[in-house]
Design a protein around this motif. Structure first.
Motif, PDB file in Angstrom:
ATOM      1  N   PRO A 109       0.815  -1.225   0.000  1.00  0.00           N
ATOM      2  CA  PRO A 109       0.000   0.000   0.000  1.00  0.00           C
ATOM      3  C   PRO A 109       0.848   1.273   0.000  1.00  0.00           C
ATOM      4  O   PRO A 109       0.437   2.283  -0.584  1.00  0.00           O
ATOM      5  CB  PRO A 109      -0.812  -0.134   1.294  1.00  0.00           C
ATOM      6  N   SER A 110       2.016   1.228   0.615  1.00  0.00           N
ATOM      7  CA  SER A 110       2.851   2.423   0.717  1.00  0.00           C
ATOM      8  C   SER A 110       3.390   2.877  -0.635  1.00  0.00           C
ATOM      9  O   SER A 110       3.847   4.018  -0.773  1.00  0.00           O
ATOM     10  CB  SER A 110       4.026   2.163   1.672  1.00  0.00           C
ATOM     11  N   ASP A 111       3.349   2.032  -1.652  1.00  0.00           N
ATOM     12  CA  ASP A 111       3.811   2.407  -2.991  1.00  0.00           C
ATOM     13  C   ASP A 111       2.753   3.161  -3.786  1.00  0.00           C
ATOM     14  O   ASP A 111       3.014   3.623  -4.889  1.00  0.00           O
ATOM     15  CB  ASP A 111       4.219   1.159  -3.787  1.00  0.00           C
ATOM     16  N   PHE A 112       1.546   3.245  -3.246  1.00  0.00           N
ATOM     17  CA  PHE A 112       0.434   3.872  -3.957  1.00  0.00           C
ATOM     18  C   PHE A 112       0.076   5.204  -3.296  1.00  0.00           C
ATOM     19  O   PHE A 112      -0.070   5.280  -2.079  1.00  0.00           O
ATOM     20  CB  PHE A 112      -0.770   2.931  -3.985  1.00  0.00           C
ATOM     21  N   ASP A 113      -0.055   6.247  -4.135  1.00  0.00           N
ATOM     22  CA  ASP A 113      -0.229   7.598  -3.627  1.00  0.00           C
ATOM     23  C   ASP A 113      -1.680   8.053  -3.563  1.00  0.00           C
ATOM     24  O   ASP A 113      -2.029   8.905  -2.752  1.00  0.00           O
ATOM     25  CB  ASP A 113       0.524   8.590  -4.536  1.00  0.00           C
ATOM     26  N   SER A 114      -2.505   7.498  -4.440  1.00  0.00           N
ATOM     27  CA  SER A 114      -3.904   7.959  -4.536  1.00  0.00           C
ATOM     28  C   SER A 114      -4.828   6.780  -4.299  1.00  0.00           C
ATOM     29  O   SER A 114      -4.570   5.672  -4.800  1.00  0.00           O
ATOM     30  CB  SER A 114      -4.186   8.568  -5.914  1.00  0.00           C
ATOM     31  N   TRP A 115      -5.907   7.029  -3.578  1.00  0.00           N
ATOM     32  CA  TRP A 115      -6.848   5.970  -3.225  1.00  0.00           C
ATOM     33  C   TRP A 115      -8.279   6.449  -3.438  1.00  0.00           C
ATOM     34  O   TRP A 115      -8.611   7.610  -3.219  1.00  0.00           O
ATOM     35  CB  TRP A 115      -6.682   5.587  -1.755  1.00  0.00           C
ATOM     36  N   GLY A 116      -9.125   5.509  -3.845  1.00  0.00           N
ATOM     37  CA  GLY A 116     -10.547   5.791  -3.902  1.00  0.00           C
ATOM     38  C   GLY A 116     -11.182   5.566  -2.537  1.00  0.00           C
ATOM     39  O   GLY A 116     -10.526   5.055  -1.621  1.00  0.00           O
TER      40      GLY A 116
END
Length: 125
Positions: A109-116
């Motif tokens: 999860p820490s590699d992803f910057d944007s979340w829905g």
């Protein structure tokens, strides 16, 4: 920035199927993915895709049941889920990232910057 909105979550019975969608707008991400989080558990990665080159990875624990697709013309990311089980019950999230270098075949999860905001999937036995 990337804006993401999931849809398609529902309540289904054991063995059922669902097709989740994630509308993508704003900047073009380098990669996108699907995660889920069951009540009281940590968020876990399901699959990711690199739009350029169409490289995809699906986690072993759902491989053969789940598949990730991207429709570039609609700017929409999809997650096809078949043979659903009660243990698949969770909130499902779409995510996007832009790091130039990240370990492949890992869904952190820490590699992803944007979340829905997420869409809820409930599977009953």
């Amino acid at each position: 920035q990337v804006q993401l909105v999931e849809s398609g979550g529902d309540s289904v019975q054991d063995g059922g199927s669902l097709y989740l969608s994630c509308a993508v707008s704003g900047d073009t991400p380098r990669y996108m993915g699907w995660f889920r989080q069951a009540s009281g558990k940590q968020r876990e990665g399901i699959a990711d895709i690199y739009p350029r080159g169409d490289s995809r990875y699906v986690a072993d624990y759902v491989k053969g049941r789940f598949a990730i697709f991207l429709d570039k013309s609609q700017n929409t990311l999809f997650l096809q889920m078949n043979d659903l089980k009660p243990e698949d019950t969770a909130m499902y999230y779409c995510a996007a990232g832009r790091r130039e270098s990240r370990p492949r075949f890992q869904l952190r999860p820490s590699d992803f910057d944007s979340w829905g905001p997420g869409t809820q999937v409930n599977v009953s036995s």
